[in-house]
Design a protein around this motif. Sequence first.
Motif, PDB file in Angstrom:
ATOM      1  N   LEU A 190      26.938   1.922  22.848  1.00 10.01           N
ATOM      2  CA  LEU A 190      28.063   2.640  22.241  1.00 10.01           C
ATOM      3  C   LEU A 190      28.513   3.794  23.148  1.00 10.01           C
ATOM      4  O   LEU A 190      29.720   4.009  23.340  1.00 10.01           O
TER       5      LEU A 190
ATOM      6  N   THR B 130      30.502   2.097  25.885  1.00  6.16           N
ATOM      7  CA  THR B 130      31.832   1.567  25.549  1.00  6.16           C
ATOM      8  C   THR B 130      32.814   2.699  25.251  1.00  6.16           C
ATOM      9  O   THR B 130      34.007   2.565  25.522  1.00  6.16           O
ATOM     10  N   ARG B 131      32.307   3.830  24.753  1.00  6.53           N
ATOM     11  CA  ARG B 131      33.209   4.948  24.484  1.00  6.53           C
ATOM     12  C   ARG B 131      33.512   5.754  25.737  1.00  6.53           C
ATOM     13  O   ARG B 131      34.395   6.598  25.720  1.00  6.53           O
ATOM     14  N   SER B 132      32.786   5.512  26.822  1.00  2.90           N
ATOM     15  CA  SER B 132      33.173   6.160  28.073  1.00  2.90           C
ATOM     16  C   SER B 132      33.820   5.185  29.052  1.00  2.90           C
ATOM     17  O   SER B 132      34.786   5.532  29.719  1.00  2.90           O
TER      18      SER B 132
ATOM     19  N   VAL C 135      33.186  -3.384  25.814  1.00  2.00           N
ATOM     20  CA  VAL C 135      32.158  -3.556  24.785  1.00  2.00           C
ATOM     21  C   VAL C 135      31.116  -4.547  25.296  1.00  2.00           C
ATOM     22  O   VAL C 135      31.430  -5.705  25.549  1.00  2.00           O
TER      23      VAL C 135
ATOM     24  N   ASN D 221      32.464  -9.516  22.493  1.00  2.29           N
ATOM     25  CA  ASN D 221      33.534  -9.907  21.567  1.00  2.29           C
ATOM     26  C   ASN D 221      33.045 -10.781  20.415  1.00  2.29           C
ATOM     27  O   ASN D 221      33.643 -10.772  19.334  1.00  2.29           O
ATOM     28  N   PHE D 222      31.987 -11.554  20.661  1.00  2.00           N
ATOM     29  CA  PHE D 222      31.499 -12.439  19.607  1.00  2.00           C
ATOM     30  C   PHE D 222      30.296 -11.839  18.874  1.00  2.00           C
ATOM     31  O   PHE D 222      29.603 -12.543  18.146  1.00  2.00           O
TER      32      PHE D 222
ATOM     33  N   MET E 280      30.403  -8.784  17.025  1.00  2.00           N
ATOM     34  CA  MET E 280      30.890  -7.634  16.271  1.00  2.00           C
ATOM     35  C   MET E 280      30.024  -7.319  15.052  1.00  2.00           C
ATOM     36  O   MET E 280      29.889  -6.164  14.675  1.00  2.00           O
ATOM     37  N   THR E 281      29.417  -8.347  14.447  1.00  2.00           N
ATOM     38  CA  THR E 281      28.569  -8.054  13.288  1.00  2.00           C
ATOM     39  C   THR E 281      27.350  -7.230  13.701  1.00  2.00           C
ATOM     40  O   THR E 281      26.865  -6.408  12.927  1.00  2.00           O
TER      41      THR E 281
ATOM     42  N   TYR F 181      27.343  -4.905  16.024  1.00  2.00           N
ATOM     43  CA  TYR F 181      27.812  -3.519  16.110  1.00  2.00           C
ATOM     44  C   TYR F 181      28.055  -2.942  14.723  1.00  2.00           C
ATOM     45  O   TYR F 181      27.784  -1.770  14.473  1.00  2.00           O
ATOM     46  N   GLU F 182      28.595  -3.784  13.834  1.00  2.00           N
ATOM     47  CA  GLU F 182      28.809  -3.331  12.467  1.00  2.00           C
ATOM     48  C   GLU F 182      27.477  -2.888  11.849  1.00  2.00           C
ATOM     49  O   GLU F 182      27.378  -1.819  11.241  1.00  2.00           O
TER      50      GLU F 182
ATOM     51  N   LEU G  46      26.383   0.457  13.451  1.00  2.00           N
ATOM     52  CA  LEU G  46      27.157   1.613  12.977  1.00  2.00           C
ATOM     53  C   LEU G  46      26.830   1.959  11.530  1.00  2.00           C
ATOM     54  O   LEU G  46      26.896   3.113  11.128  1.00  2.00           O
TER      55      LEU G  46
END
Lengths: 450, 450
Positions: free
Chosen positions: B369, B372-374, B378, B415-416, B418-419, B421-422, B425
């Motif tokens: 994270l 990806t935020r810098s 992703v 990209n595949f 995302m769950t 990362y969900e 988070l």
Amino acid sequence: MQTKIVLRDDQIPKAWYNVIPDMPGSLAPVINPRTGAPAAPEDLTPIFPMSLIEQEVSEQRWIEIPEEVRKVYQLWRPSPLYRAHRLEAALKTPARIYYKYEGVSPAGSHKPNTAIPQSWYNKQAGIKRLATETGAGQWGCSLALANSFFGIETTVYMVRVSFTQKPYRKNLMEVWGADVIPSPSELTEVGRRILEESPDTPGSLGIAISEAVEDAATHDDTNYALGSVLNHVCLHQTVIGLEAKEQLRMAGEKPDVIFGACGGGSNFAGIAFPFVRDKANGQDIRLVAVEPASCPTLTKGVYAYDYGDIAKLTPITKMYTLGHDFVPPGIHAGGLRYHGDSALVSQLRHEGIVDAVAYPQNACFEAALLFTRSEGIVPAPESSHAIKGAVDEAVRAREEGRERTILFCLSGHGNFDMTAYEDYLAGRLVDYAYPEELIRSSLANLPEVG
Amino acid sequence: MQTKIVLRDDQIPKAWYNVIPDMPGSLAPVINPRTGAPAAPEDLTPIFPMSLIEQEVSEQRWIEIPEEVRKVYQLWRPSPLYRAHRLEAALKTPARIYYKYEGVSPAGSHKPNTAIPQSWYNKQAGIKRLATETGAGQWGCSLALANSFFGIETTVYMVRVSFTQKPYRKNLMEVWGADVIPSPSELTEVGRRILEESPDTPGSLGIAISEAVEDAATHDDTNYALGSVLNHVCLHQTVIGLEAKEQLRMAGEKPDVIFGACGGGSNFAGIAFPFVRDKANGQDIRLVAVEPASCPTLTKGVYAYDYGDIAKLTPITKMYTLGHDFVPPGIHAGGLRYHGDSALVSQLRHEGIVDAVAYPQNACFEAALLFTRSEGIVPAPESSHAIKGAVDEAVRAREEGRERTILFCLSGHGNFDMTAYEDYLAGRLVDYAYPEELIRSSLANLPEVG
């Protein structure tokens, strides 16, 4: 036999190309929906920084790209131009097909080309937060990405049905730090009013736009950002066509015809506008906007003044429109479901400089599948429209036995659109009939202007 | 201050680097599971073409990359090397961090680097169809993509629970024309036997491997393809490190430490092996394989002969292993859930040339994270392990107040995923305890060899 034409980082354009000075007529004025009079720049300052408002009406042909924007562009730009050798072989065409691939951005589409400068200009203006709307999430992701680079907060009003049914792009926005709100929400007056009337509404892009605009207009440190349609958005996207032109030059080519998918118009503007001047200077070149048959703005709409949104909050603009209360059928190319079109694309279409064609979605997915099985990349459903245009042109070239050079923009990848492909492969994809009745009734509701 | 270092297409390596001649000891022989004797090349001809079997044991340092393979590589290679300026700033580190990004391939990971040549060599050998297994789908996608270029059919045995629960990569394989079968299936003897015993089994990678191998072994026109572990797979992946080395040279850098995520080992081999010779020649450079704490093959396993699969169909190989019947906890980095490791990586680890470190998944997602935020991109959950290694090294550099040059491989995009990362988070991601008891019991089942 080169497959890929690549530019160096220092060949990222240093200026965007502004088509306005090269249009045959002057720009039709935009009307303030409250006064009925031409909108003044001050009408827009509650939601946009002055630098972007100036770009909206600038008569300068070249507008310098800030160095810090070019630095962020470098993460994925210059994007590659490909010669589609394998697709040509599959089509047995004498045409040479080139495609500019914008799916290499971290968000997977061309949208960051404008999200980055919009975020940067707002940062310069001291803005702390940007509010925007998103449907399936392409634009919301791009703005969240851009804002993460410049330390701006992001609030995305996401159409509620997409929020619950398509969580992946929502997750992606959150990965980049955005606050994603299902719309309609309790956070805005318009949201509260709609929830009171219909608590179970699935939401709509029109409602989400209204919420984001209200949020921006009612908070001093907050502005609004739009991902297509506006002149400055089209301007920012011209990096696509400027790079492609240089890459074709390196390959010793001049395009005979250019295809871009067209919803709000910024993707098509990006690939096509830099060639408008060549056309004005006598080059024989066709610029073809490709739209869905179920939302045929440029091919079946009227050229008239209309609102940009269903709630009539946005300025009234002269454009090709199907009527601001026309709701297109639920095709998978969500990014092309817009009742109107960019003022610039519309005026160029009206002047005969831009052509347009419309295709049903099964034909587009068929072309996309042919493309991905020859070129490897899986296209976004929106981009499949440009592919279909190019494939048909290549087939005509074969039938006529004549060479030609075709350029199209592959505006994004389809990684987040797998259910669309699943539906296509299973034969479940519907080709909606041309919504003639719906369009007729919505065209009856155009505002009276001038 | 350059952000991206790009090579020209003609700088795609013309030969793969084979580490075998530069290993301190000779290669430990592979054992035929049926005879208990060292395996002969003929033992493998029912499922592999001779060209790949030769690469498996070759003593040649450089193995020429066929021109047609390089042409397909050109679709996304040379891949970019980035200087992570923004990540460095976020970490306030004096270290210079570079990452090689392999997510630019159409399949989104480094896997096509070997899928393309495997498909091509099989095509040359007259093979009509390739059978393989896949868990979450990364490898199945890459092979389907490769086979679509060379006109070979693809049969993918996909672990049933993934087939039903994670349909997106299944759809992607089908977009590229693959036949995707939930495993266990009725198509093989082993599948039928298992279904009879336990009709509701969710399947496993071990079962899917057995089905794919049986399919290949029982059809003359069909071979088998594996996405990691084997020597020829590691060989093909060295294009990553060879390009990175040239790109670092252009930036005037020599790496002090290199990180790669390590499951079966081919990704780590790809980035690290080309630097083994530099290390042998006296360069002070650390090569660090990063693995999940819940599947700590190189850090907690033993160096011993073991089977590659649970069904004991594959050759017995000397490697670091947790035991062939160890089933790792269900972490999101599915590509790192392997009980063993590449023979080459294992031997280099045993000889002290390669280091290893293990991290729990929450720490890896935290690093992902931050990244990806810098940096915008992703990462795949697998790649997040390499990021965590690099971030920790950069923090050490800050604490010690010493510069150093760090290189890591960003092997794919998320990209595949995302769950995953969900879950991270939302604070739902579990850090599994080190599965000591499980590993102890599975290590009791190693075969007796030699």
